[in-house]
Scaffold this active site. Structure first.
Site, PDB file in Angstrom:
ATOM      1  CE  LYS A   1      -1.188   1.345   4.060  1.00  8.61           C
ATOM      2  NZ  LYS A   1      -1.561   2.941   4.360  1.00  8.61           N
ATOM      3  CG  ASN A   2       2.681   2.785   3.301  1.00  7.39           C
ATOM      4  OD1 ASN A   2       1.234   3.560   3.046  1.00  7.39           O
ATOM      5  ND2 ASN A   2       2.835   2.671   4.550  1.00  7.39           N
TER       6      ASN A   2
ATOM      7  CB  CYS B   1      -4.298  11.307  11.335  1.00  8.39           C
ATOM      8  SG  CYS B   1      -3.340  10.898  12.126  1.00  8.39           S
TER       9      CYS B   1
ATOM     10  NE  ARG C   1       1.068  10.852  10.285  1.00  8.34           N
ATOM     11  CZ  ARG C   1       0.204   9.397   9.893  1.00  8.34           C
ATOM     12  NH1 ARG C   1      -1.031   9.203  10.505  1.00  8.34           N
ATOM     13  NH2 ARG C   1       1.361   8.778   8.841  1.00  8.34           N
TER      14      ARG C   1
ATOM     15  CG  ASP D   1       3.761   1.397   9.328  1.00 11.33           C
ATOM     16  OD1 ASP D   1       3.116   2.833  10.553  1.00 11.33           O
ATOM     17  OD2 ASP D   1       3.812   2.075   8.301  1.00 11.33           O
TER      18      ASP D   1
ATOM     19  NE  ARG E   1      -7.155   4.594   5.502  1.00 10.83           N
ATOM     20  CZ  ARG E   1      -5.768   5.213   6.639  1.00 10.83           C
ATOM     21  NH1 ARG E   1      -5.949   5.656   7.932  1.00 10.83           N
ATOM     22  NH2 ARG E   1      -4.911   5.548   6.045  1.00 10.83           N
TER      23      ARG E   1
HETATM   24  C1  UD1 Z   1       4.507   7.300   6.319  1.00 11.03           C
HETATM   25  C2  UD1 Z   1       4.148   5.529   6.341  1.00 11.03           C
HETATM   26  C3  UD1 Z   1       3.551   5.239   7.696  1.00 11.03           C
HETATM   27  C4  UD1 Z   1       4.624   5.469   8.555  1.00 11.03           C
HETATM   28  C5  UD1 Z   1       5.107   6.471   8.904  1.00 11.03           C
HETATM   29  C6  UD1 Z   1       6.565   6.305   9.518  1.00 11.03           C
HETATM   30  C7  UD1 Z   1       2.919   5.890   4.022  1.00 11.03           C
HETATM   31  C8  UD1 Z   1       1.482   6.399   3.443  1.00 11.03           C
HETATM   32  N1  UD1 Z   1       2.836   6.304   5.407  1.00 11.03           N
HETATM   33  O1  UD1 Z   1       4.309   8.462   6.973  1.00 11.03           O
HETATM   34  O2  UD1 Z   1       2.320   4.172   7.123  1.00 11.03           O
HETATM   35  O3  UD1 Z   1       3.728   5.062   9.748  1.00 11.03           O
HETATM   36  O4  UD1 Z   1       5.332   6.868   7.535  1.00 11.03           O
HETATM   37  O5  UD1 Z   1       7.056   5.418   8.841  1.00 11.03           O
HETATM   38  O6  UD1 Z   1       3.536   5.611   3.584  1.00 11.03           O
HETATM   39  N2  UD1 Z   1       6.764  14.895  10.217  1.00 11.03           N
HETATM   40  C9  UD1 Z   1       6.214  16.587  10.785  1.00 11.03           C
HETATM   41  N3  UD1 Z   1       6.954  17.375   9.206  1.00 11.03           N
HETATM   42  C10 UD1 Z   1       6.711  16.400   8.456  1.00 11.03           C
HETATM   43  C11 UD1 Z   1       6.619  15.988   8.301  1.00 11.03           C
HETATM   44  C12 UD1 Z   1       6.298  14.487   8.874  1.00 11.03           C
HETATM   45  O7  UD1 Z   1       6.542  16.985  11.286  1.00 11.03           O
HETATM   46  O8  UD1 Z   1       6.261  17.281   7.348  1.00 11.03           O
HETATM   47  C13 UD1 Z   1       6.334  14.107  11.730  1.00 11.03           C
HETATM   48  C14 UD1 Z   1       4.939  13.775  11.370  1.00 11.03           C
HETATM   49  O9  UD1 Z   1       3.977  14.106  12.055  1.00 11.03           O
HETATM   50  C15 UD1 Z   1       5.959  11.948  12.338  1.00 11.03           C
HETATM   51  C16 UD1 Z   1       6.679  11.450  12.240  1.00 11.03           C
HETATM   52  O10 UD1 Z   1       7.203  13.226  11.394  1.00 11.03           O
HETATM   53  O11 UD1 Z   1       5.220  12.581  13.751  1.00 11.03           O
HETATM   54  C17 UD1 Z   1       7.413  10.796  10.833  1.00 11.03           C
HETATM   55  O12 UD1 Z   1       5.954  11.103   9.791  1.00 11.03           O
HETATM   56  P1  UD1 Z   1       6.680  10.361   8.727  1.00 11.03           P
HETATM   57  O13 UD1 Z   1       8.210  10.317   8.264  1.00 11.03           O
HETATM   58  O14 UD1 Z   1       6.641  11.685   7.119  1.00 11.03           O
HETATM   59  O15 UD1 Z   1       5.436   9.523   8.348  1.00 11.03           O
HETATM   60  P2  UD1 Z   1       4.064   9.223   6.787  1.00 11.03           P
HETATM   61  O16 UD1 Z   1       5.422   9.786   5.259  1.00 11.03           O
HETATM   62  O17 UD1 Z   1       3.097  10.761   7.499  1.00 11.03           O
END
Ligand code: UD1
Length: 417
Positions: free
Chosen positions: A22-23, A116, A121, A303, A395
């Site tokens: 999925k990811n 969420c 996030r 995850d 999902r």
């Molecule tokens: C992706 C995955 C999710 C997984 C996560 C971490 C998808 C669709 N989802 O989520 O399943 O749990 O990686 O492996 O691929 N953060 C910030 N600012 C930003 C971006 C991130 O503060 O601009 C923080 C987030 O709030 C979170 C952490 O960084 O606490 C990790 O986020 P990120 O690595 O971006 O995860 P996702 O891409 O949202």
């Protein structure tokens, strides 16, 4: 709304096949917007998040076809720049259309995702990095309103190796003018799969899988056929289903390298695991609690944390889980306690005292991986467990109850009245 009914206590035996990731599929589908020619993608799982992404692609002006795990996308015609709130709020990953829209149209209006169940996030790192490439960002009425002429290559160092941020920037930089260097980039296998897909379309990306990625922008990308990688989290979840039921399962089409940390934690707990040739066989055994700290890849994946918590509830002794990626990701603990689990949460750490038998109860799923942990616990619990709000599970897991029932679980889906 559907719910799952599980009669626990049956060991699982047989073979479970892992779907496409999925990811990996979500960013790759959105990256198709960068390509005016037809793209054909194989091994796309049949999930609610994929359906949402297809809706988004339609709204943005793409033509799509879907049959039997194969999806074709044509982003040849005029694209529209707006991703509306009603869609983005159902799937945060929609924010990944920002990079491709800016690269292709020089304009993007994407609803800000908001909070969420697993934390605030924010997407600030995505926005700041795109600004470094020359985009002008404004937040207006809950929308990110972004504009640019052609994006310019830039040297970007992320404060944190954000998965989505790295993906958005990979897509933006693929068509930018000049070279972009991403430092402290996410190394997750799904990021690598996106980079490999873009390279199959003619992008020039190097270093994916390391923390420094170099992207030479090109003028245009061409169509291709690409198989999405298998899902490492789905694979890990079924490995734990074997262990928690003291069964004997073979997980096939398993991405071995990407599941290494899951396999080694399972072995550390005492699970009997043999792996080779995209297959992992897991047999139960005397399991012991362990200590887990979630980390960016190649560390232990956030995850998989909820599923390991369920497993530790039935293992001997105590174990701990420290969640360092998301600030509010222990919602499943309270539900597991309804089954009789002994868990104490203190800040970002959960202490799990195993050994106690779990007893079936009615539970409420709160997010995707939390739902998976409740299913695992239900498989191990004595008696009947009912899990409500399983739309979260849908999902990310394709018909999980069918896959589990085929290997001996007593599980069925019912409509909630
Ligand atoms: C992706 C995955 C999710 C997984 C996560 C971490 C998808 C669709 N989802 O989520 O399943 O749990 O990686 O492996 O691929 N953060 C910030 N600012 C930003 C971006 C991130 O503060 O601009 C923080 C987030 O709030 C979170 C952490 O960084 O606490 C990790 O986020 P990120 O690595 O971006 O995860 P996702 O891409 O949202």
């Amino acid at each position: 709304m559907d719910k799952l009914i599980i009669e626990g206590g049956s060991p699982l035996h047989g073979e479970v096949r892992v779907n496409g990731s999925k990811n990996a599929a979500l960013p790759i589908l959105l990256a198709c917007m960068l390509v005016p020619e037809q793209v054909t993608l194989h091994s796309i799982p049949n999930l609610r998040d994929i359906a949402t992404t297809m809706n988004l692609l339609h709204l943005l002006g793409c033509e799509t076809d879907q049959s039997n795990g194969e999806i074709t996308v044509r982003a040849g015609k005029e694209l529209h720049p707006e991703a509306p709130y009603d869609l983005v709020r159902t799937m945060r990953a929609s924010v990944l259309c920002l990079g491709p829209l800016l690269a292709r149209l020089g304009r993007a209006k994407v609803a800000l995702p908001g909070g969420c169940a697993i934390g605030t996030r924010p997407v600030d790192l995505h926005l700041r990095a795109l600004e470094r490439m020359g985009a002008l960002m404004d937040i207006d009425s809950g929308y990110i309103d972004a504009r640019c002429r052609r994006l310019q290559g830039a040297h970007i160092t992320f404060d944190f190796p954000t998965v989505g941020g790295t993906e958005n920037l990979l897509m933006a930089a693929a068509l930018a003018q000049g070279e972009t260097v991403l430092e402290n980039a996410a190394r997750e296998p799904e990021v690598q799969d996106l980079a490999n897909f873009l390279n199959s379309c003619g992008a020039r990306i190097q270093g994916q899988g390391t923390s420094i990625i170099r992207i030479q922008g090109v003028e245009s990308l061409h169509g291709c056929t690409y198989p999405v990688m298998p899902d490492r989290i789905e694979a890990g979840t079924y490995m734990l289903a074997a262990a928690i039921t003291n069964g004997d399962l073979e997980v096939v089409n398993c991405p071995l390298e990407a599941t290494e940390t899951t396999i080694s934690k399972l072995q550390e707990m005492g699970g009997q695991v043999t792996a080779g040739d995209s297959r992992v066989r897991v047999r139960g055994g005397e399991l012991q609690g362990v200590d887990i700290v979630t980390q960016p890849y190649p560390g232990f994946p956030t995850d998989m944390q909820a599923q390991f918590m369920a497993l530790m509830c039935v293992a001997q002794g105590s174990g701990t889980i420290q969640e360092t990626i998301f600030e509010n990701r222990f919602m499943h603990a309270m539900e597991l306690m309804r089954l009789g689990a002994r868990i104490r949460i203190s800040g970002d750490t959960a202490v799990i005292r195993g050994g106690g038998p779990l007893r079936g109860a009615t539970l409420m799923a709160s997010d995707l991986r939390a739902s998976a942990s409740l299913v695992l616990a239900g498989l191990a619990a004595q008696g009947r467990t009912e899990i409500r709000r399983i739309y979260h599970l849908d999902r990310g897991y394709e018909r999980m109850e069918d896959k589990l029932a085929r290997v001996g679980a007593r599980i069925r889906r019912e409509q909630e009245k």
